[in-house]
Write a protein that holds these residues in place. Structure first.
Motif, PDB file in Angstrom:
ATOM      1  N   HIS A   1       2.134  13.475  -8.692  1.00 25.15           N
ATOM      2  CA  HIS A   1       0.897  12.574  -9.486  1.00 25.15           C
ATOM      3  C   HIS A   1       0.310  13.655 -10.632  1.00 25.15           C
ATOM      4  O   HIS A   1      -0.297  13.459 -11.620  1.00 25.15           O
TER       5      HIS A   1
ATOM      6  N   THR B   1      -2.825   0.757  -4.177  1.00 25.49           N
ATOM      7  CA  THR B   1      -1.498   0.348  -5.053  1.00 25.49           C
ATOM      8  C   THR B   1      -1.757  -1.214  -6.169  1.00 25.49           C
ATOM      9  O   THR B   1      -0.629  -1.761  -5.829  1.00 25.49           O
TER      10      THR B   1
ATOM     11  N   ASP C   1       7.421   2.663  -2.069  1.00 25.78           N
ATOM     12  CA  ASP C   1       6.280   2.222  -3.144  1.00 25.78           C
ATOM     13  C   ASP C   1       6.947   1.412  -4.410  1.00 25.78           C
ATOM     14  O   ASP C   1       8.107   0.598  -3.333  1.00 25.78           O
TER      15      ASP C   1
ATOM     16  N   ASP D   1       1.025  -1.233   0.211  1.00 22.96           N
ATOM     17  CA  ASP D   1       0.186   0.954   0.100  1.00 22.96           C
ATOM     18  C   ASP D   1       1.046   0.986   0.356  1.00 22.96           C
ATOM     19  O   ASP D   1       1.536   1.414   1.288  1.00 22.96           O
ATOM     20  N   HIS D   2       0.927   2.014  -1.120  1.00 30.34           N
ATOM     21  CA  HIS D   2       1.370   3.068  -1.124  1.00 30.34           C
ATOM     22  C   HIS D   2       1.595   4.337  -0.402  1.00 30.34           C
ATOM     23  O   HIS D   2       2.067   4.915   0.154  1.00 30.34           O
ATOM     24  N   SER D   3       0.606   3.994   0.005  1.00 31.52           N
ATOM     25  CA  SER D   3      -0.047   5.612   0.562  1.00 31.52           C
ATOM     26  C   SER D   3       0.266   5.263   2.165  1.00 31.52           C
ATOM     27  O   SER D   3       0.415   6.454   2.997  1.00 31.52           O
ATOM     28  N   SER D   4       0.028   4.428   3.055  1.00 33.72           N
ATOM     29  CA  SER D   4       0.696   3.964   4.177  1.00 33.72           C
ATOM     30  C   SER D   4       1.661   3.209   4.196  1.00 33.72           C
ATOM     31  O   SER D   4       2.082   3.664   5.111  1.00 33.72           O
TER      32      SER D   4
END
Length: 401
Positions: A388, A264, A220, A185-188
């Motif tokens: 982004h 992700t 990532d 999970d890229h965000s976490s």
């Protein structure tokens, strides 16, 4: 006005507008760019650009580099980015090897280290090994990376705590980008069941490494990091990067931006099943393209591996209608021409049968270092508004040589 860099004169977008200016300074390189040109290309007012560049000068990110003749009026002052005003660390954690690089703001690698890695040793052991390599990298680069107070005010700069007994000179590090096999999970920054290493499931890699190093960390997938770096290098705004090393995956740039999916999960290219009841894959399925490719490589049949890879690439081209396929990874590097020609042949045959345009297949620029340098860009890209953002395909004339 260049709409790709269009800015908005609102106080709440100061950070956004500064990123637009920094990105143009970055792409201008040593030649530099004038304040008037910055205003024309961002759509900001000259007064707004002057305020932004004054702040950037105060932070040590920008400097004057002389004057340029003007078509009318007085010569224009030319500004350029100061590459050594800040650095990012890129880490590539492969299944058997760790690579670490120190990259300046212009994207140039100024230091590099490689060492064996036992990825199966688990999260705590790998974090300790990674942290040790980063510390050694920074200690070795300290004397040449710029020291003193020049970095004060730069985000991520760690000022000396003891003015009487200061620490040795160290680079002004903005953070650490980590690229490794997924899923994750890229965000976490939390890993899931990495293929072949289920013990990593749920490990909070981002927070563990940040706590150990005292630096911001971004995590990532290896393929996503490489795709980001390649997009920033001008490879296009619609392509797939296929990475064949100890595993197989894809990084996607669609519509001018990296595409990870909401969890992700995009780019799990290696685990598409193309042979029902085929050989068992480490993910638990049978007939995955990764298992078939790696089995062919192990048997010494690079041509067969390229053919299998080409079938998967052709499926992806047909599904996503992308403009370009780039190949990289250490296994590709071992037989580069055979992989490129083999994948190209499959895509060409599919295009002829379907009456469609043949999509180019090329070696990714700097393919062996694409992942680790892309990992550093996970930290640098937000500074330039590119985390982004959109990547104009013609900005660097599609630097694919």
């Amino acid at each position: 006005m260049n709409r790709a860099y269009s800015g908005v004169n609102l106080a709440v977008l100061r950070g956004h507008n500064a990123a637009l200016v920094l990105d143009l300074l970055r792409t201008a390189g040593d030649e530099g760019i004038s304040r008037l040109e910055l205003a024309e290309r961002t759509g900001l007012t000259p007064q707004g650009v002057s305020k932004i560049t004054a702040r950037l000068r105060e932070q040590g990110l920008v400097t004057d580099t002389g004057r340029r003749a003007s078509t009318g009026g007085k010569p224009r002052t030319v500004l350029r980015l100061v590459p050594d005003a800040g650095y990012a660390v890129g880490l590539h954690l492969d299944r058997d090897e760790l690579t670490a690089v120190l990259v300046d703001l212009a994207g140039a690698v100024v230091a590099e280290r490689r060492s064996p890695l036992a990825f199966g040793a688990g999260g705590d052991a790998v974090v300790e090994a990674a942290a040790g390599e980063v510390e050694t990298l920074l200690a070795g680069a300290g004397a040449g990376a710029g020291a003193g107070d020049a970095g004060a005010g730069v985000p991520g700069h760690l000022d000396a705590q003891d003015p009487v007994h200061p620490e040795p000179p160290t680079p002004r590090v903005l953070g650490v980008g980590v690229a490794l096999p997924g899923p994750l999970d890229h965000s976490s920054g939390v890993l899931h069941r990495v293929t072949g290493f289920p013990e990593w499931d749920g490990f909070p890699l981002r927070d563990a490494l940040a706590g150990r190093l005292g630096l911001p960390v971004v995590v990532d997938k290896d393929t996503n990091a490489a795709a980001l770096g390649l997009a920033l290098a001008g490879c296009g705004d619609s392509f797939a990067y296929l990475h064949l090393g100890t595993g197989l995956g894809a990084g996607l740039v669609l519509g001018g931006a990296p595409y990870r999916g909401p969890r992700t999960g995009a780019g799990e290219f290696g685990h598409q099943v193309i042979q029902l009841d085929g050989p068992l894959c480490g993910c638990g399925n049978r007939g995955c393209i990764e298992a078939l490719c790696l089995a062919a490589v192990a048997a010494g049949s690079f041509d067969e591996a390229a053919r299998v890879l080409g079938e998967g690439a052709a499926n992806m081209v047909g599904l996503l209608d992308i403009d370009l396929v780039l190949l990289g990874g250490r296994t590709v590097a071992a037989a580069e021409e055979r992989f490129v020609e083999g994948v190209r042949a499959v895509l060409g045959e599919r295009a002829r049968r379907g009456g469609t345009v043949e999509v180019p297949v090329l070696r990714a620029p700097g393919s062996e270092s694409a992942v680790v340098e892309g990992a550093a860009q996970l930290v640098l890209a937000p500074l330039f508004g590119r985390a982004h953002g959109h990547f104009p395909a013609n900005r660097n004339d599609r630097n694919l040589s």
